[in-house]
Scaffold this motif. Sequence first.
Motif, short mmCIF file in Angstrom:
data_model
loop_
_atom_site.label_atom_id
_atom_site.label_comp_id
_atom_site.label_asym_id
_atom_site.label_seq_id
_atom_site.Cartn_x
_atom_site.Cartn_y
_atom_site.Cartn_z
N ASP A 123 -11.22 20.87 23.10
CA ASP A 123 -11.48 22.30 23.26
C ASP A 123 -12.31 22.75 22.07
OD1 ASP A 123 -10.12 22.68 25.66
OD2 ASP A 123 -8.19 22.86 24.62
N VAL A 124 -13.48 23.31 22.32
CA VAL A 124 -14.37 23.76 21.26
C VAL A 124 -14.74 25.22 21.50
CG1 VAL A 124 -15.30 21.44 20.91
CG2 VAL A 124 -16.46 22.99 22.47
N VAL A 125 -15.14 25.88 20.42
CA VAL A 125 -15.61 27.25 20.53
C VAL A 125 -16.98 27.25 21.21
CG1 VAL A 125 -16.31 29.31 19.25
CG2 VAL A 125 -14.32 27.99 18.51
N PRO B 226 -10.76 25.99 18.84
CA PRO B 226 -10.34 27.40 18.97
C PRO B 226 -9.04 27.71 18.26
CG PRO B 226 -11.07 26.51 21.08
CD PRO B 226 -10.98 25.35 20.14
N ASP B 227 -8.12 26.73 18.19
CA ASP B 227 -6.82 26.99 17.57
C ASP B 227 -6.79 26.63 16.08
OD1 ASP B 227 -7.15 24.31 18.01
OD2 ASP B 227 -5.10 23.95 18.71
N ALA B 228 -7.90 26.17 15.54
CA ALA B 228 -7.97 25.83 14.10
C ALA B 228 -9.39 26.08 13.61
CB ALA B 228 -7.55 24.38 13.86
N LEU B 229 -9.75 27.35 13.56
CA LEU B 229 -11.12 27.72 13.19
C LEU B 229 -11.41 27.37 11.75
CD1 LEU B 229 -11.39 31.21 14.94
CD2 LEU B 229 -12.28 29.02 15.74
N ASP B 230 -12.62 26.90 11.51
CA ASP B 230 -13.08 26.55 10.17
C ASP B 230 -13.70 27.80 9.56
OD1 ASP B 230 -14.08 25.48 7.86
OD2 ASP B 230 -15.59 24.21 8.84
N ASP B 231 -13.06 28.34 8.51
CA ASP B 231 -13.58 29.57 7.92
C ASP B 231 -14.89 29.36 7.17
OD1 ASP B 231 -12.59 28.12 5.84
OD2 ASP B 231 -11.19 29.65 5.11
N HIS C 62 -16.22 33.30 13.85
CA HIS C 62 -16.09 33.35 15.30
C HIS C 62 -15.13 34.48 15.66
CE1 HIS C 62 -18.21 29.56 15.46
NE2 HIS C 62 -17.30 29.00 14.66
N ASP C 63 -15.70 35.60 16.06
CA ASP C 63 -14.86 36.78 16.35
C ASP C 63 -14.27 36.69 17.76
OD1 ASP C 63 -15.41 37.86 13.83
OD2 ASP C 63 -17.29 38.73 14.55
N ALA C 64 -15.13 36.67 18.73
CA ALA C 64 -14.65 36.56 20.11
C ALA C 64 -14.69 35.09 20.51
CB ALA C 64 -15.52 37.39 21.05
N VAL C 65 -13.51 34.46 20.43
CA VAL C 65 -13.43 33.02 20.67
C VAL C 65 -13.30 32.74 22.16
CG1 VAL C 65 -12.14 30.91 20.25
CG2 VAL C 65 -12.42 32.61 18.42
N VAL C 66 -14.27 32.01 22.69
CA VAL C 66 -14.22 31.55 24.07
C VAL C 66 -14.15 30.03 24.05
CG1 VAL C 66 -15.41 31.48 26.29
CG2 VAL C 66 -15.55 33.54 24.86
N ALA C 67 -13.08 29.47 24.58
CA ALA C 67 -12.87 28.03 24.53
C ALA C 67 -13.68 27.34 25.63
CB ALA C 67 -11.40 27.69 24.67
N GLN C 68 -14.17 26.19 25.28
CA GLN C 68 -14.91 25.37 26.22
C GLN C 68 -14.44 23.93 26.07
OE1 GLN C 68 -19.09 25.15 25.34
NE2 GLN C 68 -19.63 24.28 27.31
N ARG C 69 -14.20 23.25 27.17
CA ARG C 69 -13.71 21.87 27.11
C ARG C 69 -14.87 20.91 27.37
NH1 ARG C 69 -8.02 19.31 28.53
NH2 ARG C 69 -7.73 20.63 26.70
N ARG C 70 -14.91 19.86 26.53
CA ARG C 70 -15.94 18.82 26.71
C ARG C 70 -15.36 17.47 26.29
NH1 ARG C 70 -17.73 17.36 21.70
NH2 ARG C 70 -17.85 18.92 20.03
N PRO C 71 -15.92 16.39 26.77
CA PRO C 71 -15.43 15.06 26.37
C PRO C 71 -15.68 14.81 24.89
CG PRO C 71 -16.87 14.94 28.30
CD PRO C 71 -17.01 16.30 27.75
N ALA C 72 -14.87 13.95 24.31
CA ALA C 72 -15.11 13.53 22.92
C ALA C 72 -16.44 12.80 22.85
CB ALA C 72 -13.98 12.64 22.43
N GLY C 73 -17.24 13.15 21.86
CA GLY C 73 -18.59 12.62 21.81
C GLY C 73 -18.67 11.24 21.17
N LEU C 74 -19.65 10.47 21.60
CA LEU C 74 -20.02 9.21 20.96
C LEU C 74 -21.45 9.39 20.46
CD1 LEU C 74 -19.65 6.17 20.25
CD2 LEU C 74 -20.61 5.67 22.51
N VAL C 75 -21.59 9.45 19.14
CA VAL C 75 -22.91 9.64 18.52
C VAL C 75 -23.32 8.33 17.90
CG1 VAL C 75 -24.19 10.87 16.74
CG2 VAL C 75 -22.48 12.09 18.11
#
Length: 704
Positions: A63-65, A74-79, A86-99
């Motif tokens: 889950d990412v912003v 979204p549940d552990a924002l990096d200040d 990130h004021d209005a947090v909208v969560a988006q789900r994506r697969p774990a990336g392979l870079v």
Amino acid sequence: MTAPPRAAARFPFSAVVGHDDLRLALLLNAIHPRIGGVLVRGEKGTAKSTAVRALAGLLPALDVVEGCRFGCAPDALDDRCPDGPHDAVVAQRRPAGLVELPVGATEDRLIGSLDLERALTEGVRAFQPGLLAAAHRGVLYVDEVNLLHDHLVDLLLDAAAMGRAHVERDGVSVSHAASFLLVGTMNPEEGELRPQLLDRFGLTVHVAAAREVATRTEVVRRRLAFEDDPEGFAGQWAEADAELARRIVEARARLDAVVLPDSELRRISALCAALEVDGMRADLVLARTAVAHAAWRGADAVAEQDVETAARLALPHRRRRDPFDEPGMAEDQLQQALSEAAEHAGDGDDDPPPDGPGGGAPEDGGPDDGGPDDGGPDDGGPDDGGPGAGAPGSGDEGEGGRSGGADGDEGSGGADRQPAAPEPAFRARLLEVPGLGEGAPGRRSRSRSRTGRGVRASAVEGNGVHLTATLAAAAPHQRARGRSGPGLLLHREDVRRAVREGREGNLVLFAVDASGSMAARERMSAVSGAVLSLLRDAYQRRDKVGVVAFRGDGAEVALPPTSSVDVAATRMRALRTGGRTPLADGLLTARSVLRTERTRDPQRRPLLVLLTDGKATVAVDAAAGSARERARRAVDDAVRAAGLLARMEVASVVVDCESGPVRLGLAERVATALDAPRLRLEELSAENVAGVVRAARPDRQRAA
């Protein structure tokens, strides 16, 4: 509307045949990324890349912003997120990336850089994220990590250890989260990593192709089935992969609750002490790996079996101190160390309290985690016993007045001899190719570079945009171009490129006189020690090396040019001596090797290092005549062969190994014909003589 293309099916992780240690190491890092990653060493074609890419399919979705380029949860924002707050947090789900990081990647591509488009059009300083940001909370895979530039490996390992990437460049100051599972693969035949970098990988696994027919048959069967129907094959293993993914999630949830008893912590410390592992990083990695293994087993506390498994993965590569040591650890060594550590696992009553306030183990991720590599590229050679230790040139006393006539090595060195034990290595003086090259990145000679220091701006040459010079070129024309409002109006002729200068690695070809005249005077011991010292220097400066040895009736290529410098060291230690001195043939063989390499790798400039006493005794044309006449022809042939090398404009250094009170000075004649400086053997030590030797004469250096 056209449907988006479906992602290509990955080879299932569960379908990988064998490689139990590799699969376990990857799974443990997936459970506890703070272990520090996995280095996979092995020969080509052993499914290293296949296993790594398959692992990404097991990692749980994230889950990412929405809109955050740095993957904030979204549940552990990096200040400190550069895209925050990130004021209005909208969560988006994506697969774990392979870079995947390619070998030719630049520092800008890895850590990010100034967004030139916005800087030039809007006049603002904005940050363009790199691959470290894209890999956050996923997998960063580096194939052929041993071929990656060392400064990029340092940046990777810093980020992996600290969980953050810090960027200070081009007027941009950015810090962002970069917690990822780092996996590097390498083929040792193409060169080893420095011991300092090996130590900073959490776990290391060596993989090799199975020798059992049944296993090899199954590997081929599964691979062919996958190629015929990737989706169908993946479907057959979907349930097994789903089970592994479920266990990873459960182990992650259990991780914080796993207890590391004091008895097992003492076992870990005693084990590292028994194996004489340098530093404290090994203890920390071993502890984290044992905890992860206990969580993987479903246990509530670390047990002896977890420590033993962790030791097999975390310690073998940390026993490598010398660059030419083989990474690894024998089974009996591990069992002996485990036996000694068992004695400490049960007695902690008399342990002294930890030093300092608030004693006890530091929190995971604190400063004791191991900072940046202290062994920078300019630190010189490793500690070999203090200044001047083992410097060549010792042992000349007692050689008396043996001048060694032209026929000396025929009589005294005709027999084949066992390799002489090398003298202790020393920190070698820098031998440098003159001029400015464009070869592979390294640390020996000056070169034009993409990553070196900027020396000037140019409108016609260079790499990358020189921002300041581009803006300065465009600024005077803004009124004439009708600029109104923010931003600059740029034309093509305004663009200036940055001309940078760095260091390159060279091809260092050693031509070693292994004849009887060298062995009879016990000089091969000093020569072998000198060559090993120069090889160590070549290892640190990221050179390719080759060895030509000449003795008896001819010369041989003892080692074709390779990046695996430790192989060259092994060949040098096994070099046999004795027989006559075919110096001309040695030079002609070196010329042939250099011509081939010039065609194969034209941008890598060569450096020929000839180690000889110059006493040639074998002519190219073995015509009849007196011994004196044959010797004269042999020397003349050697001088002519040296002239052929000089016409190739090969940078050379002649190391004069002649000793004794009466010297014939034949090496000087060869050096003159090569247009090369001549050094005494003892002058190779950086402690004995300071400075740099450029492998050309002053008139040639001025021309360059």
